[in-house]
Write a protein that holds these residues in place. Structure first.
Motif, PDB file in Angstrom:
ATOM      1  N   TYR A  15       0.782  -1.241   0.000  1.00 44.66           N
ATOM      2  CA  TYR A  15       0.000   0.000   0.000  1.00 44.66           C
ATOM      3  C   TYR A  15       0.810   1.284   0.000  1.00 44.66           C
ATOM      4  O   TYR A  15       0.242   2.370  -0.051  1.00 44.66           O
ATOM      5  N   ASP A  52      -5.849 -12.264   5.149  1.00 45.40           N
ATOM      6  CA  ASP A  52      -6.840 -11.446   5.875  1.00 45.40           C
ATOM      7  C   ASP A  52      -6.586  -9.951   5.828  1.00 45.40           C
ATOM      8  O   ASP A  52      -6.986  -9.233   6.758  1.00 45.40           O
ATOM      9  N   GLN A  53      -5.955  -9.472   4.769  1.00 41.30           N
ATOM     10  CA  GLN A  53      -5.776  -8.028   4.655  1.00 41.30           C
ATOM     11  C   GLN A  53      -7.083  -7.392   4.228  1.00 41.30           C
ATOM     12  O   GLN A  53      -7.945  -8.044   3.629  1.00 41.30           O
ATOM     13  N   ASN A  54      -7.193  -6.105   4.517  1.00 42.92           N
ATOM     14  CA  ASN A  54      -8.451  -5.407   4.239  1.00 42.92           C
ATOM     15  C   ASN A  54      -8.170  -3.967   3.806  1.00 42.92           C
ATOM     16  O   ASN A  54      -8.433  -3.027   4.555  1.00 42.92           O
ATOM     17  N   PRO A  55      -7.635  -3.783   2.603  1.00 40.07           N
ATOM     18  CA  PRO A  55      -7.257  -2.438   2.163  1.00 40.07           C
ATOM     19  C   PRO A  55      -8.431  -1.486   1.976  1.00 40.07           C
ATOM     20  O   PRO A  55      -8.235  -0.263   1.915  1.00 40.07           O
ATOM     21  N   LEU A  57     -10.287  -0.511   4.090  1.00 41.63           N
ATOM     22  CA  LEU A  57     -10.253   0.405   5.240  1.00 41.63           C
ATOM     23  C   LEU A  57      -9.410   1.647   4.951  1.00 41.63           C
ATOM     24  O   LEU A  57      -9.531   2.669   5.629  1.00 41.63           O
ATOM     25  N   LEU A  58      -8.534   1.523   3.927  1.00 40.29           N
ATOM     26  CA  LEU A  58      -7.692   2.644   3.535  1.00 40.29           C
ATOM     27  C   LEU A  58      -8.215   3.277   2.248  1.00 40.29           C
ATOM     28  O   LEU A  58      -7.501   4.029   1.586  1.00 40.29           O
TER      29      LEU A  58
END
Lengths: 120, 93
Positions: A15, A52-55, A57-58
């Motif tokens: 990111y 389990d990443q959750n980009p 949120l960004l």
């Protein structure tokens, strides 16, 4: 006809720059043209594989999910540098399957077996 | 002067975090944001005073980083308020 193989080294975290996304786009383009492509993950690039990443949120689209589509482009060779994982205290809980974890020596050997190497 | 340190880069990529730690004083606070979240996996995190360090919930969750040390967590919208609570801010990037 000479078969040219392409190695793409992913050395950027997912990111902080667009490198990771551009690298994936390039891999899929070469794959769609039926070129022989292998993906290598080294250094900060290994963070791309963490599960389990959750980009979202960004406010970033989760382009990492596209890594799961590699097999549809016949990109079956995915290699990760074991040392890079150990340095970062990352375990093998990846969000994609069929990843080969290689020692530094094997990683280098595998890389050298490719004609063209691009690093992102 | 009270100082808030904003660290934005991974300690595995460059020594920015190490340089922050070298100037950090015990009355300061440090926010680990963006790729500095990866510092939670770096050996140097064991030497910190955990009460002085803050992580941003959205940044660590996006990266699936586990806040094992139980560092204080805040939301992105709390950052501005935190910055104004300090006399000086240093951004490490």
């Amino acid at each position: 006809m000479k078969i040219t193989s392409l190695a793409i080294i992913n050395a950027s975290s997912p990111y902080s720059s667009i490198n990771a996304k551009e690298s994936l786009d390039l891999a899929l383009i070469f794959g769609s043209y039926e070129q022989k492509v292998s993906l290598f993950f080294q250094g900060e690039g290994v963070w791309q594989l963490v599960n389990d990443q959750n980009p979202e949120l960004l406010s970033i689209k989760n382009y990492l999910k596209t890594l799961a589509a590699l097999e549809f482009y016949d990109i079956d060779n995915v290699y990760v540098c074991e040392n890079s994982m150990k340095e970062r205290n990352i375990n093998e809980n990846f969000h994609i399957e069929n990843v080969s974890i290689l020692s530094a020596e094997d990683f280098a050997k595998k890389l050298k077996s490719h004609h063209i190497v691009l690093r992102f | 002067m009270t100082t808030l340190h904003l660290v934005r880069t991974s300690p595995f990529k460059d020594n920015t975090f190490a340089m922050c730690l070298s100037v950090y004083q015990k009355e300061d606070k440090v926010i680990l944001m963006d790729d500095a979240c990866y510092a939670l996996h770096h050996p140097s995190i064991k030497s910190i005073n955990s009460e002085s360090f803050i992580v941003i919930e959205e940044h660590i969750t996006a990266r699936a980083i586990d806040n094992k040390l139980g560092l204080t967590s805040c939301k992105i919208e709390d950052i501005a308020k935190t910055i104004f609570a300090f006399e000086r801010t240093i951004t490490w990037q």
